[in-house]
Design a protein around this motif. Structure first.
Motif, PDB file in Angstrom:
ATOM      1  N   ARG A   2     -94.436 -71.019 -12.849  1.00  0.00           N
ATOM      2  CA  ARG A   2     -94.547 -72.305 -12.184  1.00  0.00           C
ATOM      3  C   ARG A   2     -93.403 -72.385 -11.180  1.00  0.00           C
ATOM      4  O   ARG A   2     -92.287 -72.001 -11.474  1.00  0.00           O
ATOM      5  N   ARG A   3     -93.725 -72.877  -9.981  1.00  0.00           N
ATOM      6  CA  ARG A   3     -92.670 -73.008  -8.980  1.00  0.00           C
ATOM      7  C   ARG A   3     -92.807 -74.335  -8.266  1.00  0.00           C
ATOM      8  O   ARG A   3     -93.879 -74.912  -8.195  1.00  0.00           O
ATOM      9  N   ALA A  10     -88.030 -72.251  -9.821  1.00  0.00           N
ATOM     10  CA  ALA A  10     -89.180 -71.573 -10.424  1.00  0.00           C
ATOM     11  C   ALA A  10     -88.875 -71.310 -11.887  1.00  0.00           C
ATOM     12  O   ALA A  10     -87.714 -71.230 -12.291  1.00  0.00           O
ATOM     13  N   ARG A  11     -89.937 -71.167 -12.678  1.00  0.00           N
ATOM     14  CA  ARG A  11     -89.789 -70.744 -14.074  1.00  0.00           C
ATOM     15  C   ARG A  11     -90.895 -69.750 -14.372  1.00  0.00           C
ATOM     16  O   ARG A  11     -91.961 -69.790 -13.763  1.00  0.00           O
ATOM     17  N   SER A  12     -90.617 -68.850 -15.289  1.00  0.00           N
ATOM     18  CA  SER A  12     -91.578 -67.802 -15.600  1.00  0.00           C
ATOM     19  C   SER A  12     -91.442 -67.407 -17.068  1.00  0.00           C
ATOM     20  O   SER A  12     -90.360 -67.506 -17.650  1.00  0.00           O
ATOM     21  N   TRP A  46     -87.174 -66.859 -17.285  1.00  0.00           N
ATOM     22  CA  TRP A  46     -86.168 -67.703 -16.651  1.00  0.00           C
ATOM     23  C   TRP A  46     -86.712 -69.118 -16.538  1.00  0.00           C
ATOM     24  O   TRP A  46     -87.899 -69.358 -16.516  1.00  0.00           O
ATOM     25  N   ARG A  47     -85.802 -70.063 -16.513  1.00  0.00           N
ATOM     26  CA  ARG A  47     -86.145 -71.478 -16.383  1.00  0.00           C
ATOM     27  C   ARG A  47     -85.282 -72.061 -15.269  1.00  0.00           C
ATOM     28  O   ARG A  47     -84.080 -71.841 -15.238  1.00  0.00           O
ATOM     29  N   ASP A  48     -85.895 -72.755 -14.365  1.00  0.00           N
ATOM     30  CA  ASP A  48     -85.218 -73.374 -13.217  1.00  0.00           C
ATOM     31  C   ASP A  48     -84.407 -72.363 -12.417  1.00  0.00           C
ATOM     32  O   ASP A  48     -83.264 -72.621 -12.027  1.00  0.00           O
ATOM     33  N   ALA A  49     -84.996 -71.188 -12.187  1.00  0.00           N
ATOM     34  CA  ALA A  49     -84.344 -70.188 -11.340  1.00  0.00           C
ATOM     35  C   ALA A  49     -84.398 -70.667  -9.887  1.00  0.00           C
ATOM     36  O   ALA A  49     -85.324 -71.359  -9.471  1.00  0.00           O
TER      37      ALA A  49
END
Length: 196
Positions: A2-3, A10-12, A46-49
């Motif tokens: 999601r971005r 972005a988070r993945s 990653w979260r809130d990259a």
């Protein structure tokens, strides 16, 4: 994944998907969604990259409208560089604004934005080693001759010392940028950032 381009985040994550973990309905794009009960099984990468800034989404509506008002790709690009300074403007933003083949030609000197905006005191640094050295301080910005003792970071370009212009500074023709095709030992050498 999601971005959010407007937030530049972005988070993945990873999850092995089977029918049991999916909701029965699908959206208009025919994509199925994950059941809430299985979201805790996602392996977060990653979260809130941080994403590269999407300049065109993050400028004001008034600035964006002013950029796109002209039918000329060159005029639109010039206006973008007038309005967006001290921020990195990526190739995708340039392509979007110019909407022409060889859009990077519209950026260069010899008739592009780099030469068109020089009389307005705006220097546009590219991704060349000699420009990156300057851009650590300036990026894309209006510059003015450095004032001794002002305590501002300065760079030497075109035989003079320059710093970022403040709103009160009069407009000066921007210095010629160092050539990207010469070695650092040439006459186009730029001294490192320093304070004066």
């Amino acid at each position: 994944m999601r971005r959010s381009a407007s937030r530049s985040r972005a988070r993945s994550g990873l999850l092995r998907v089977d029918q049991e973990r999916l909701n029965t309905g699908v959206n208009r794009d025919l994509r199925a969604t994950l059941k809430a009960a299985h979201r805790d099984k996602i392996l977060r990468l990653w979260r809130d990259a941080e994403l590269a800034e999407s300049v065109l989404l993050q400028i004001s509506d008034a600035d964006r409208e002013a950029v796109f008002v002209s039918s000329s790709g060159q005029a639109r690009l010039n206006e973008l560089f007038r309005r967006v300074q001290r921020r990195r403007i990526g190739c995708n933003a340039v392509r979007t604004v110019v909407q022409q083949r060889d859009c990077m030609k519209r950026l260069r000197g010899n008739g592009g934005s780099r030469s068109a905006l020089r009389d307005e005191g705006i220097g546009i640094m590219g991704d060349y080693g000699s420009h990156r050295h300057i851009a650590r301080l300036l990026i894309s910005a209006r510059v003015a001759p450095a004032v001794p003792g002002a305590g501002k970071p300065v760079v030497e370009m075109d035989g003079r010392f320059w710093s970022l212009a403040s709103p009160e500074d009069p407009v000066h023709r921007a210095p010629a940028l160092p050539s990207h095709s010469h070695s650092a030992a040439s006459s186009d050498h730029v001294d490192g950032p320093r304070r004066r």
